[in-house]
Each structure stands twice: as C-alpha cells, then as structure tokens.
Design a protein around this motif. Structure first.
Motif, PDB file in Angstrom:
ATOM      1  N   SER A 137      88.159  -4.369 -25.509  1.00  0.00           N
ATOM      2  CA  SER A 137      88.128  -4.924 -26.857  1.00  0.00           C
ATOM      3  C   SER A 137      89.303  -5.864 -27.085  1.00  0.00           C
ATOM      4  O   SER A 137      90.275  -5.862 -26.331  1.00  0.00           O
ATOM      5  CB  SER A 137      88.169  -3.786 -27.880  1.00  0.00           C
ATOM      6  OG  SER A 137      89.411  -3.118 -27.803  1.00  0.00           O
ATOM      7  N   LYS A 138      89.215  -6.641 -28.165  1.00  0.00           N
ATOM      8  CA  LYS A 138      90.305  -7.537 -28.546  1.00  0.00           C
ATOM      9  C   LYS A 138      91.604  -6.769 -28.726  1.00  0.00           C
ATOM     10  O   LYS A 138      92.681  -7.267 -28.424  1.00  0.00           O
ATOM     11  CB  LYS A 138      89.998  -8.229 -29.880  1.00  0.00           C
ATOM     12  CG  LYS A 138      88.902  -9.219 -29.876  1.00  0.00           C
ATOM     13  CD  LYS A 138      88.880  -9.918 -31.229  1.00  0.00           C
ATOM     14  CE  LYS A 138      87.627  -9.544 -31.970  1.00  0.00           C
ATOM     15  NZ  LYS A 138      87.442 -10.336 -33.189  1.00  0.00           N
ATOM     16  N   THR A 181      96.979   0.033 -27.834  1.00  0.00           N
ATOM     17  CA  THR A 181      96.213  -1.024 -28.481  1.00  0.00           C
ATOM     18  C   THR A 181      97.203  -2.027 -29.053  1.00  0.00           C
ATOM     19  O   THR A 181      98.394  -1.731 -29.225  1.00  0.00           O
ATOM     20  CB  THR A 181      95.322  -0.476 -29.626  1.00  0.00           C
ATOM     21  OG1 THR A 181      96.154   0.074 -30.649  1.00  0.00           O
ATOM     22  CG2 THR A 181      94.342   0.562 -29.112  1.00  0.00           C
ATOM     23  N   LYS A 182      96.707  -3.197 -29.356  1.00  0.00           N
ATOM     24  CA  LYS A 182      97.503  -4.185 -30.071  1.00  0.00           C
ATOM     25  C   LYS A 182      97.380  -3.872 -31.562  1.00  0.00           C
ATOM     26  O   LYS A 182      96.385  -3.291 -32.001  1.00  0.00           O
ATOM     27  CB  LYS A 182      96.976  -5.582 -29.775  1.00  0.00           C
ATOM     28  CG  LYS A 182      97.095  -5.952 -28.309  1.00  0.00           C
ATOM     29  CD  LYS A 182      96.398  -7.257 -28.018  1.00  0.00           C
ATOM     30  CE  LYS A 182      96.409  -7.519 -26.529  1.00  0.00           C
ATOM     31  NZ  LYS A 182      95.436  -8.541 -26.151  1.00  0.00           N
ATOM     32  N   ALA A 183      98.368  -4.265 -32.335  1.00  0.00           N
ATOM     33  CA  ALA A 183      98.354  -4.017 -33.778  1.00  0.00           C
ATOM     34  C   ALA A 183      97.171  -4.764 -34.406  1.00  0.00           C
ATOM     35  O   ALA A 183      96.950  -5.945 -34.125  1.00  0.00           O
ATOM     36  CB  ALA A 183      99.669  -4.474 -34.400  1.00  0.00           C
ATOM     37  N   HIS A 184      96.423  -4.031 -35.253  1.00  0.00           N
ATOM     38  CA  HIS A 184      95.240  -4.608 -35.880  1.00  0.00           C
ATOM     39  C   HIS A 184      94.762  -3.729 -37.028  1.00  0.00           C
ATOM     40  O   HIS A 184      95.287  -2.650 -37.242  1.00  0.00           O
ATOM     41  CB  HIS A 184      94.100  -4.747 -34.852  1.00  0.00           C
ATOM     42  CG  HIS A 184      93.579  -3.441 -34.351  1.00  0.00           C
ATOM     43  ND1 HIS A 184      94.272  -2.646 -33.457  1.00  0.00           N
ATOM     44  CD2 HIS A 184      92.442  -2.762 -34.633  1.00  0.00           C
ATOM     45  CE1 HIS A 184      93.590  -1.552 -33.204  1.00  0.00           C
ATOM     46  NE2 HIS A 184      92.461  -1.588 -33.914  1.00  0.00           N
ATOM     47  N   PHE A 185      93.788  -4.240 -37.775  1.00  0.00           N
ATOM     48  CA  PHE A 185      93.060  -3.406 -38.722  1.00  0.00           C
ATOM     49  C   PHE A 185      91.612  -3.847 -38.727  1.00  0.00           C
ATOM     50  O   PHE A 185      91.265  -4.911 -38.193  1.00  0.00           O
ATOM     51  CB  PHE A 185      93.682  -3.400 -40.126  1.00  0.00           C
ATOM     52  CG  PHE A 185      93.578  -4.695 -40.891  1.00  0.00           C
ATOM     53  CD1 PHE A 185      92.448  -5.000 -41.646  1.00  0.00           C
ATOM     54  CD2 PHE A 185      94.635  -5.593 -40.910  1.00  0.00           C
ATOM     55  CE1 PHE A 185      92.369  -6.173 -42.375  1.00  0.00           C
ATOM     56  CE2 PHE A 185      94.574  -6.764 -41.626  1.00  0.00           C
ATOM     57  CZ  PHE A 185      93.432  -7.060 -42.371  1.00  0.00           C
ATOM     58  N   HIS A 186      90.757  -3.017 -39.309  1.00  0.00           N
ATOM     59  CA  HIS A 186      89.323  -3.301 -39.416  1.00  0.00           C
ATOM     60  C   HIS A 186      89.036  -3.608 -40.876  1.00  0.00           C
ATOM     61  O   HIS A 186      89.274  -2.775 -41.750  1.00  0.00           O
ATOM     62  CB  HIS A 186      88.509  -2.096 -38.930  1.00  0.00           C
ATOM     63  CG  HIS A 186      88.881  -1.690 -37.540  1.00  0.00           C
ATOM     64  ND1 HIS A 186      88.292  -2.227 -36.421  1.00  0.00           N
ATOM     65  CD2 HIS A 186      89.818  -0.821 -37.088  1.00  0.00           C
ATOM     66  CE1 HIS A 186      88.841  -1.700 -35.338  1.00  0.00           C
ATOM     67  NE2 HIS A 186      89.773  -0.845 -35.716  1.00  0.00           N
ATOM     68  N   ILE A 218      91.034   6.554 -39.415  1.00  0.00           N
ATOM     69  CA  ILE A 218      91.698   5.329 -39.819  1.00  0.00           C
ATOM     70  C   ILE A 218      90.841   4.651 -40.884  1.00  0.00           C
ATOM     71  O   ILE A 218      89.727   4.191 -40.598  1.00  0.00           O
ATOM     72  CB  ILE A 218      91.918   4.386 -38.615  1.00  0.00           C
ATOM     73  CG1 ILE A 218      92.699   5.131 -37.534  1.00  0.00           C
ATOM     74  CG2 ILE A 218      92.651   3.125 -39.061  1.00  0.00           C
ATOM     75  CD1 ILE A 218      92.591   4.556 -36.163  1.00  0.00           C
ATOM     76  N   PRO A 219      91.336   4.584 -42.121  1.00  0.00           N
ATOM     77  CA  PRO A 219      90.591   3.909 -43.182  1.00  0.00           C
ATOM     78  C   PRO A 219      90.506   2.401 -42.939  1.00  0.00           C
ATOM     79  O   PRO A 219      91.314   1.833 -42.191  1.00  0.00           O
ATOM     80  CB  PRO A 219      91.418   4.192 -44.444  1.00  0.00           C
ATOM     81  CG  PRO A 219      92.312   5.340 -44.092  1.00  0.00           C
ATOM     82  CD  PRO A 219      92.553   5.217 -42.607  1.00  0.00           C
ATOM     83  N   ALA A 220      89.568   1.752 -43.594  1.00  0.00           N
ATOM     84  CA  ALA A 220      89.455   0.300 -43.536  1.00  0.00           C
ATOM     85  C   ALA A 220      90.750  -0.333 -44.046  1.00  0.00           C
ATOM     86  O   ALA A 220      91.431   0.234 -44.907  1.00  0.00           O
ATOM     87  CB  ALA A 220      88.278  -0.164 -44.384  1.00  0.00           C
ATOM     88  N   GLN A 223      80.803  -5.556 -31.361  1.00  0.00           N
ATOM     89  CA  GLN A 223      81.886  -6.522 -31.546  1.00  0.00           C
ATOM     90  C   GLN A 223      82.278  -6.576 -33.023  1.00  0.00           C
ATOM     91  O   GLN A 223      82.064  -7.551 -33.706  1.00  0.00           O
ATOM     92  CB  GLN A 223      81.436  -7.912 -31.063  1.00  0.00           C
ATOM     93  CG  GLN A 223      81.089  -7.982 -29.602  1.00  0.00           C
ATOM     94  CD  GLN A 223      82.301  -7.758 -28.727  1.00  0.00           C
ATOM     95  OE1 GLN A 223      83.354  -8.332 -28.932  1.00  0.00           O
ATOM     96  NE2 GLN A 223      82.157  -6.893 -27.745  1.00  0.00           N
ATOM     97  N   GLU A 224      82.881  -5.497 -33.506  1.00  0.00           N
ATOM     98  CA  GLU A 224      83.244  -5.406 -34.918  1.00  0.00           C
ATOM     99  C   GLU A 224      84.274  -6.461 -35.296  1.00  0.00           C
ATOM    100  O   GLU A 224      84.961  -6.988 -34.438  1.00  0.00           O
ATOM    101  CB  GLU A 224      83.754  -4.008 -35.227  1.00  0.00           C
ATOM    102  CG  GLU A 224      85.170  -3.743 -34.810  1.00  0.00           C
ATOM    103  CD  GLU A 224      85.372  -3.388 -33.344  1.00  0.00           C
ATOM    104  OE1 GLU A 224      86.503  -3.094 -32.981  1.00  0.00           O
ATOM    105  OE2 GLU A 224      84.425  -3.426 -32.547  1.00  0.00           O
ATOM    106  N   SER A 225      84.378  -6.735 -36.600  1.00  0.00           N
ATOM    107  CA  SER A 225      85.379  -7.708 -37.058  1.00  0.00           C
ATOM    108  C   SER A 225      86.746  -7.039 -37.124  1.00  0.00           C
ATOM    109  O   SER A 225      86.978  -6.142 -37.906  1.00  0.00           O
ATOM    110  CB  SER A 225      84.982  -8.283 -38.418  1.00  0.00           C
ATOM    111  OG  SER A 225      84.871  -7.251 -39.369  1.00  0.00           O
ATOM    112  N   VAL A 226      87.626  -7.477 -36.266  1.00  0.00           N
ATOM    113  CA  VAL A 226      88.977  -6.934 -36.146  1.00  0.00           C
ATOM    114  C   VAL A 226      89.944  -8.031 -36.577  1.00  0.00           C
ATOM    115  O   VAL A 226      89.777  -9.188 -36.204  1.00  0.00           O
ATOM    116  CB  VAL A 226      89.274  -6.541 -34.678  1.00  0.00           C
ATOM    117  CG1 VAL A 226      90.721  -6.127 -34.506  1.00  0.00           C
ATOM    118  CG2 VAL A 226      88.334  -5.457 -34.220  1.00  0.00           C
ATOM    119  N   VAL A 227      90.945  -7.660 -37.358  1.00  0.00           N
ATOM    120  CA  VAL A 227      91.996  -8.601 -37.737  1.00  0.00           C
ATOM    121  C   VAL A 227      93.238  -8.231 -36.928  1.00  0.00           C
ATOM    122  O   VAL A 227      93.789  -7.136 -37.085  1.00  0.00           O
ATOM    123  CB  VAL A 227      92.285  -8.539 -39.255  1.00  0.00           C
ATOM    124  CG1 VAL A 227      93.432  -9.467 -39.615  1.00  0.00           C
ATOM    125  CG2 VAL A 227      91.023  -8.867 -40.049  1.00  0.00           C
TER     126      VAL A 227
END
Length: 138
Positions: free
Chosen positions: A21-22, A54-59, A96-98, A124-128
């Motif tokens: 994943s990203k 993982t790299k730092a991100h949120f959904h 992990i909440p949105a 392929q969810e939208s990851v920021v």
C-alpha cells in the motif's frame, strides 16, 4: 463479479494478490469491491515486516479495525502529532477512526500479521499521506 447490480447470492472468495500500500504495509484483499462486489466493507490480511512501519497517514472517509494474529509487538501511534502511543500484542484489537493520523511500527523480529476491516470496499482506499509527521516516530 456483478458490479453495480444487487447481488443475489453469497460467495466464497479465494482472495486477491497482495500489494504494498501507499502507507507501506502489505495488503492481501479478501472481501472487497474488486473481489466480491462488496459495497460497504473491506476485509483482508495486512502484514508489516519485522522492524517495519507504515508511513504517517490518515483515512479521509473510513474507520479501520485490526486484529493482531501473530507477531510480537506493534506500536500504534495516533493523534495530531502522533503523540498517543500504545503497544499491541497478538490477540489485541486496534481501532482507528476516520481522519485520525496514525503510524504502526512492528517492534518485533517477526512479521506482524493482522486481519483488517474497514467500512470502505475498495482495495485502493483514499489515503492522505502526512510525510511531515514521519520523523516524529523513530
């Protein structure tokens, strides 16, 4: 798989090929829009290699939940500056909440293997991505 139509039967799914994943973990989709025509849920196996992270991100739009099946210790770092830290061990659940920034670090010498589910059906969810937060977690 029937996409865009109302499904009339359940199905047995062999799963899809894994991919990185990203955010850096390895996903092996089981149930998803692509594999089963799911409209709401993703279920699969997620692996973080030994000493991996993982790299730092949120959904942006979905919650994620995981069950740590095997491994040793995984540190979950969450919060605006990844300041909240907890350790998960096999048998623990993670939520992990949105829109919550997070990083997961496998502090062990064996792969950390999770069952993962989220309320978003695509593989392929939208990851920021939040690269500015990566240095906050060693």
């Amino acid at each position: 798989m029937a996409t865009g139509k109302e499904l009339k039967f359940g199905c047995v799914v062999q799963g899809a090929a894994s991919y990185t994943s990203k955010q850096g973990s390895v996903y092996a989709p089981g149930i998803s829009a692509e594999t089963a025509g799911s409209k709401v849920v993703f279920l699969g196996i997620v692996t973080i290699p030994p000493d991996g992270r993982t790299k730092a991100h949120f959904h942006e739009h979905h919650e994620s939940a995981f069950y740590l099946m095997s491994g040793e210790e995984v540190e979950l770092c969450t919060g605006e500056q990844l300041e909240h830290r907890e350790t998960a061990r096999p048998g623990d659940y993670l939520f992990i909440p949105a829109k919550v920034p997070h990083v997961a670090v496998n502090r062990g010498k064996t792969p950390a293997v999770f069952v993962g589910v989220r309320n978003e059906p695509t593989a392929q969810e939208s990851v920021v991505m939040l690269p500015e937060l990566d240095p906050l977690v060693p």
